[in-house]
Scaffold this motif. Structure first.
Motif, PDB file in Angstrom:
ATOM      1  N   GLU A 176      -5.249   2.089  -1.082  1.00 52.48           N
ATOM      2  CA  GLU A 176      -5.336   2.643  -2.433  1.00 52.48           C
ATOM      3  C   GLU A 176      -5.582   4.142  -2.440  1.00 52.48           C
ATOM      4  O   GLU A 176      -5.662   4.756  -3.499  1.00 52.48           O
ATOM      5  CB  GLU A 176      -6.448   1.931  -3.211  1.00 52.48           C
ATOM      6  N   ASP A 177      -5.738   4.742  -1.274  1.00 43.44           N
ATOM      7  CA  ASP A 177      -5.947   6.186  -1.169  1.00 43.44           C
ATOM      8  C   ASP A 177      -4.741   6.908  -1.775  1.00 43.44           C
ATOM      9  O   ASP A 177      -3.625   6.817  -1.274  1.00 43.44           O
ATOM     10  CB  ASP A 177      -6.121   6.567   0.302  1.00 43.44           C
ATOM     11  N   HIS A 178      -4.972   7.646  -2.850  1.00 46.25           N
ATOM     12  CA  HIS A 178      -3.872   8.294  -3.572  1.00 46.25           C
ATOM     13  C   HIS A 178      -3.246   9.429  -2.773  1.00 46.25           C
ATOM     14  O   HIS A 178      -2.165   9.924  -3.120  1.00 46.25           O
ATOM     15  CB  HIS A 178      -4.367   8.824  -4.923  1.00 46.25           C
ATOM     16  N   ARG A 179      -3.907   9.856  -1.703  1.00 45.00           N
ATOM     17  CA  ARG A 179      -3.374  10.959  -0.892  1.00 45.00           C
ATOM     18  C   ARG A 179      -2.299  10.480   0.093  1.00 45.00           C
ATOM     19  O   ARG A 179      -1.600  11.304   0.680  1.00 45.00           O
ATOM     20  CB  ARG A 179      -4.519  11.637  -0.136  1.00 45.00           C
ATOM     21  N   ILE A 180      -2.153   9.192   0.281  1.00 45.37           N
ATOM     22  CA  ILE A 180      -1.143   8.665   1.203  1.00 45.37           C
ATOM     23  C   ILE A 180       0.257   8.977   0.671  1.00 45.37           C
ATOM     24  O   ILE A 180       0.593   8.657  -0.460  1.00 45.37           O
ATOM     25  CB  ILE A 180      -1.312   7.148   1.394  1.00 45.37           C
TER      26      ILE A 180
ATOM     27  N   SER B  13       2.990  -3.455  -2.875  1.00 41.59           N
ATOM     28  CA  SER B  13       2.504  -3.354  -4.253  1.00 41.59           C
ATOM     29  C   SER B  13       1.751  -2.063  -4.527  1.00 41.59           C
ATOM     30  O   SER B  13       1.454  -1.763  -5.684  1.00 41.59           O
ATOM     31  CB  SER B  13       1.588  -4.542  -4.570  1.00 41.59           C
ATOM     32  N   GLN B  14       1.455  -1.279  -3.473  1.00 43.20           N
ATOM     33  CA  GLN B  14       0.584  -0.120  -3.670  1.00 43.20           C
ATOM     34  C   GLN B  14       1.326   1.150  -4.066  1.00 43.20           C
ATOM     35  O   GLN B  14       0.699   2.173  -4.339  1.00 43.20           O
ATOM     36  CB  GLN B  14      -0.250   0.112  -2.405  1.00 43.20           C
ATOM     37  N   GLY B  15       2.641   1.090  -4.109  1.00 43.91           N
ATOM     38  CA  GLY B  15       3.409   2.207  -4.665  1.00 43.91           C
ATOM     39  C   GLY B  15       3.682   3.350  -3.720  1.00 43.91           C
ATOM     40  O   GLY B  15       4.157   4.401  -4.154  1.00 43.91           O
ATOM     41  N   HIS B  16       3.417   3.182  -2.439  1.00 39.60           N
ATOM     42  CA  HIS B  16       3.686   4.252  -1.477  1.00 39.60           C
ATOM     43  C   HIS B  16       5.133   4.180  -0.988  1.00 39.60           C
ATOM     44  O   HIS B  16       5.753   3.123  -0.989  1.00 39.60           O
ATOM     45  CB  HIS B  16       2.762   4.132  -0.259  1.00 39.60           C
ATOM     46  N   ASN B  17       5.640   5.331  -0.568  1.00 42.62           N
ATOM     47  CA  ASN B  17       6.893   5.315   0.179  1.00 42.62           C
ATOM     48  C   ASN B  17       6.626   4.602   1.499  1.00 42.62           C
ATOM     49  O   ASN B  17       5.610   4.840   2.154  1.00 42.62           O
ATOM     50  CB  ASN B  17       7.391   6.734   0.425  1.00 42.62           C
ATOM     51  N   LEU B  18       7.543   3.742   1.893  1.00 41.41           N
ATOM     52  CA  LEU B  18       7.272   2.837   3.004  1.00 41.41           C
ATOM     53  C   LEU B  18       8.337   2.896   4.090  1.00 41.41           C
ATOM     54  O   LEU B  18       9.527   3.121   3.807  1.00 41.41           O
ATOM     55  CB  LEU B  18       7.200   1.389   2.512  1.00 41.41           C
ATOM     56  N   VAL B  19       7.889   2.670   5.326  1.00 39.49           N
ATOM     57  CA  VAL B  19       8.771   2.346   6.433  1.00 39.49           C
ATOM     58  C   VAL B  19       8.443   0.923   6.853  1.00 39.49           C
ATOM     59  O   VAL B  19       7.279   0.607   7.132  1.00 39.49           O
ATOM     60  CB  VAL B  19       8.600   3.303   7.626  1.00 39.49           C
ATOM     61  N   LEU B  20       9.449   0.061   6.853  1.00 37.25           N
ATOM     62  CA  LEU B  20       9.278  -1.330   7.250  1.00 37.25           C
ATOM     63  C   LEU B  20       9.979  -1.546   8.585  1.00 37.25           C
ATOM     64  O   LEU B  20      11.144  -1.202   8.745  1.00 37.25           O
ATOM     65  CB  LEU B  20       9.876  -2.275   6.205  1.00 37.25           C
ATOM     66  N   ASP B  21       9.245  -2.150   9.522  1.00 37.25           N
ATOM     67  CA  ASP B  21       9.794  -2.352  10.855  1.00 37.25           C
ATOM     68  C   ASP B  21       9.342  -3.706  11.387  1.00 37.25           C
ATOM     69  O   ASP B  21       8.396  -4.311  10.872  1.00 37.25           O
ATOM     70  CB  ASP B  21       9.309  -1.224  11.790  1.00 37.25           C
ATOM     71  N   ALA B  22      10.036  -4.188  12.394  1.00 32.28           N
ATOM     72  CA  ALA B  22       9.611  -5.344  13.189  1.00 32.28           C
ATOM     73  C   ALA B  22       9.281  -6.558  12.322  1.00 32.28           C
ATOM     74  O   ALA B  22      10.112  -7.007  11.530  1.00 32.28           O
ATOM     75  CB  ALA B  22       8.432  -4.935  14.076  1.00 32.28           C
ATOM     76  N   ASP B  23       8.052  -7.090  12.444  1.00 36.21           N
ATOM     77  CA  ASP B  23       7.687  -8.328  11.751  1.00 36.21           C
ATOM     78  C   ASP B  23       7.781  -8.210  10.240  1.00 36.21           C
ATOM     79  O   ASP B  23       8.047  -9.203   9.552  1.00 36.21           O
ATOM     80  CB  ASP B  23       6.263  -8.746  12.143  1.00 36.21           C
ATOM     81  N   ALA B  24       7.585  -7.014   9.696  1.00 31.99           N
ATOM     82  CA  ALA B  24       7.703  -6.844   8.246  1.00 31.99           C
ATOM     83  C   ALA B  24       9.102  -7.177   7.761  1.00 31.99           C
ATOM     84  O   ALA B  24       9.277  -7.679   6.641  1.00 31.99           O
ATOM     85  CB  ALA B  24       7.336  -5.413   7.850  1.00 31.99           C
ATOM     86  N   LEU B  25      10.101  -6.939   8.601  1.00 36.56           N
ATOM     87  CA  LEU B  25      11.479  -7.225   8.212  1.00 36.56           C
ATOM     88  C   LEU B  25      11.780  -8.716   8.235  1.00 36.56           C
ATOM     89  O   LEU B  25      12.633  -9.200   7.499  1.00 36.56           O
ATOM     90  CB  LEU B  25      12.439  -6.482   9.138  1.00 36.56           C
ATOM     91  N   VAL B  26      11.076  -9.444   9.078  1.00 39.18           N
ATOM     92  CA  VAL B  26      11.243 -10.893   9.134  1.00 39.18           C
ATOM     93  C   VAL B  26      10.523 -11.561   7.964  1.00 39.18           C
ATOM     94  O   VAL B  26      11.005 -12.555   7.405  1.00 39.18           O
ATOM     95  CB  VAL B  26      10.729 -11.430  10.480  1.00 39.18           C
ATOM     96  N   LEU B  27       9.387 -10.998   7.575  1.00 36.77           N
ATOM     97  CA  LEU B  27       8.603 -11.565   6.471  1.00 36.77           C
ATOM     98  C   LEU B  27       9.120 -11.155   5.099  1.00 36.77           C
ATOM     99  O   LEU B  27       8.809 -11.802   4.092  1.00 36.77           O
ATOM    100  CB  LEU B  27       7.138 -11.119   6.599  1.00 36.77           C
ATOM    101  N   LEU B  28       9.894 -10.095   5.046  1.00 35.05           N
ATOM    102  CA  LEU B  28      10.318  -9.536   3.758  1.00 35.05           C
ATOM    103  C   LEU B  28      11.218 -10.501   2.984  1.00 35.05           C
ATOM    104  O   LEU B  28      12.142 -11.088   3.537  1.00 35.05           O
ATOM    105  CB  LEU B  28      11.072  -8.225   3.995  1.00 35.05           C
TER     106      LEU B  28
END
Length: 462
Positions: A282-286, A310-325
């Motif tokens: 939730e750190d708004h500086r991210i 859900s936190q609204g940040h720009n994201l890089v998705l890699d590895a296991d996140a791509l399988v779970l997405l």
């Protein structure tokens, strides 16, 4: 035309037509293209004998012009033409050559072979007779040069339309790069590549080659937050996220934070935040967040991914996140870069109901339906944006084929997004930095060694 542009056959034909609409002719354009190629061949041949294999179309016409030019340069030249020229321009080029072509290569032995049998635009396999001729001539010449693209290659996909085609020492691309120059398996057969300009203008919607980025030193009044806070989410396997964090620390971000309850091996400059992701994220500086390396695939990992999304940040998705997405997890308003290898790309195709063949087609389709930038990493990396933009990477060292190097790429990309690059730009920058770091490492490096070289690659861009 930019030297970085990569054109389809249709785009190249349109670019050539635009030149002719300005007052040129097919014959004049052939003289320019083949003349430029002949100059390269003159230097490569260095006085050696040259055999030019000509086909019936305009690529064969280029061959006749090359043969004439090489004769004028003083080289011994033979032309092999299994089929007479059929296009008007090729017929005129053959007449200007004024020699007597051999119709078979059975008794032809030389030093430099120039392949002008079939160029870009071929969509069907060569006949068995043409394959045999091509292979026999290639075997009897020490140096082999392909004009535009090697015969038997699909220019738009890089597919080889026949088995056991020869490899070339040099390929001379006429007018613009084609996809076959940078896509496997054709790329492996093209050897050293050189571009022969013909005066074409830039083409809207053209793909491009990933080039060295132009990066900037921090502003005089910069501090760690203005340079960008990059958050890396740890998982069950801490080494992967740690590798990504180490790479991110060297790729431009001013502050890299690893969100994990503990990390005993963290370097001194890496901040480890033990707070739960729901709190730490939730750190708004991210400015960017990476999730996936070492994440695992259990229910808790899936919930962590949903939280990150859900936190609204720009994201890089890699590895296991791509399988779970899953598609329902995505929402508009943030930039997302996915960095799948082939297996993960196939999984994304299933998740987003994409049915198509070929890495490039899959990357483009998933990008379009998911609204994510897709960096399909591998020996011939493809970057596809939702708006249709495409970038291809030049070959990187094959030593990258070790575990952990994908985590390093993801960390670089997340760092570039933290500095303010959009997802497509960050992917291109990351791919170049990743390849350059590998080149600087030399042979037999580890992923950790690669991560430590990212800073040196970054300096090369300043």
């Amino acid at each position: 035309m930019s030297d970085a542009q990569i054109l389809t056959v249709a785009q190249m034909l349109a670019a050539e037509q635009a030149i002719m609409d300005r007052g040129s002719s097919v014959e004049e354009l052939m003289e320019i293209a083949a003349g430029g190629a002949a100059e390269w061949i003159r230097r490569i041949a260095a006085g050696r004998s040259v055999t030019v294999l000509c086909g019936p179309g305009n690529n064969g016409g280029d061959g006749y012009v090359i043969a004439r030019k090489m004769r004028e340069f003083g080289n011994s030249v033979r032309v092999v033409a299994p089929v007479p020229p059929k296009t008007e321009a090729a017929v005129k080029a053959c007449e200007a050559w004024s020699g007597k072509p051999a119709t078979s290569g059975g008794d032809v032995i030389g030093e430099v072979l120039v392949d002008c049998l079939f160029g870009s635009g071929l969509s069907r396999p060569l006949t068995a007779e043409h394959v045999l001729l091509l292979r026999d001539l290639a075997g009897r010449h020490a140096c082999r040069i392909a004009i535009d693209v090697p015969s038997g290659v699909d220019s738009d996909t890089g597919a080889q339309l026949n088995d056991q085609l020869p490899h070339y020492d040099v390929t001379l691309a006429l007018g613009a790069w084609k996809f076959a120059h940078w896509c496997l398996p054709a790329r492996a057969a093209t050897g050293t590549k050189r571009l022969v300009p013909i005066g074409a203008s830039s083409v809207d919607g053209a793909a491009r080659l990933v080039e060295r980025p132009s990066l900037e030193t921090p502003a005089e009044n910069a501090h760690k937050y203005t340079r960008g806070l990059c958050a890396v989410v740890g998982g069950d396997m801490p080494g992967a996220a740690l590798l990504a964090s180490q790479a991110a620390m060297r790729a431009g971000a001013g502050y890299v934070k690893l969100i994990r309850h503990e990390c005993a091996d963290a370097p001194a400059g890496l901040v480890v935040d033990p707070s739960p992701l729901k709190v730490a994220g939730e750190d708004h500086r991210i400015r960017s967040m990476l999730i996936g390396p070492g994440l695992a695939r259990h229910e808790g990992a899936g919930k962590a991914l949903e939280t990150a999304l859900s936190q609204g940040h720009n994201l890089v998705l890699d590895a296991d996140a791509l399988v779970l997405l899953q598609p329902y997890m995505l929402s508009k308003g943030t930039q997302i870069l996915a960095t799948p290898h082939d297996g993960e790309l196939e999984h994304l195709c299933k998740s987003f109901s994409v049915i198509t063949e070929g890495r490039m087609a899959r990357a483009k389709a998933v990008a379009a339906v998911s609204d994510m930038v897709i960096c399909a990493k591998g020996p011939d990396t493809i970057i596809a944006a939702p708006d249709g933009r495409i970038a291809l990477a030049a070959p990187a060292p094959s030593w990258l084929s070790v575990a952990g190097t994908g985590d390093v790429l993801a960390g670089i990309a997340a760092s570039r997004m933290a500095t303010g690059s959009d997802a497509f730009g960050a992917a291109c920058e990351a791919v170049w930095l990743h390849g350059e770091a590998a080149r600087q490492c030399g042979a037999m490096f580890t992923a950790e060694g690669l991560a430590n070289r990212v800073g040196s690659a970054y300096r090369a861009c300043l």
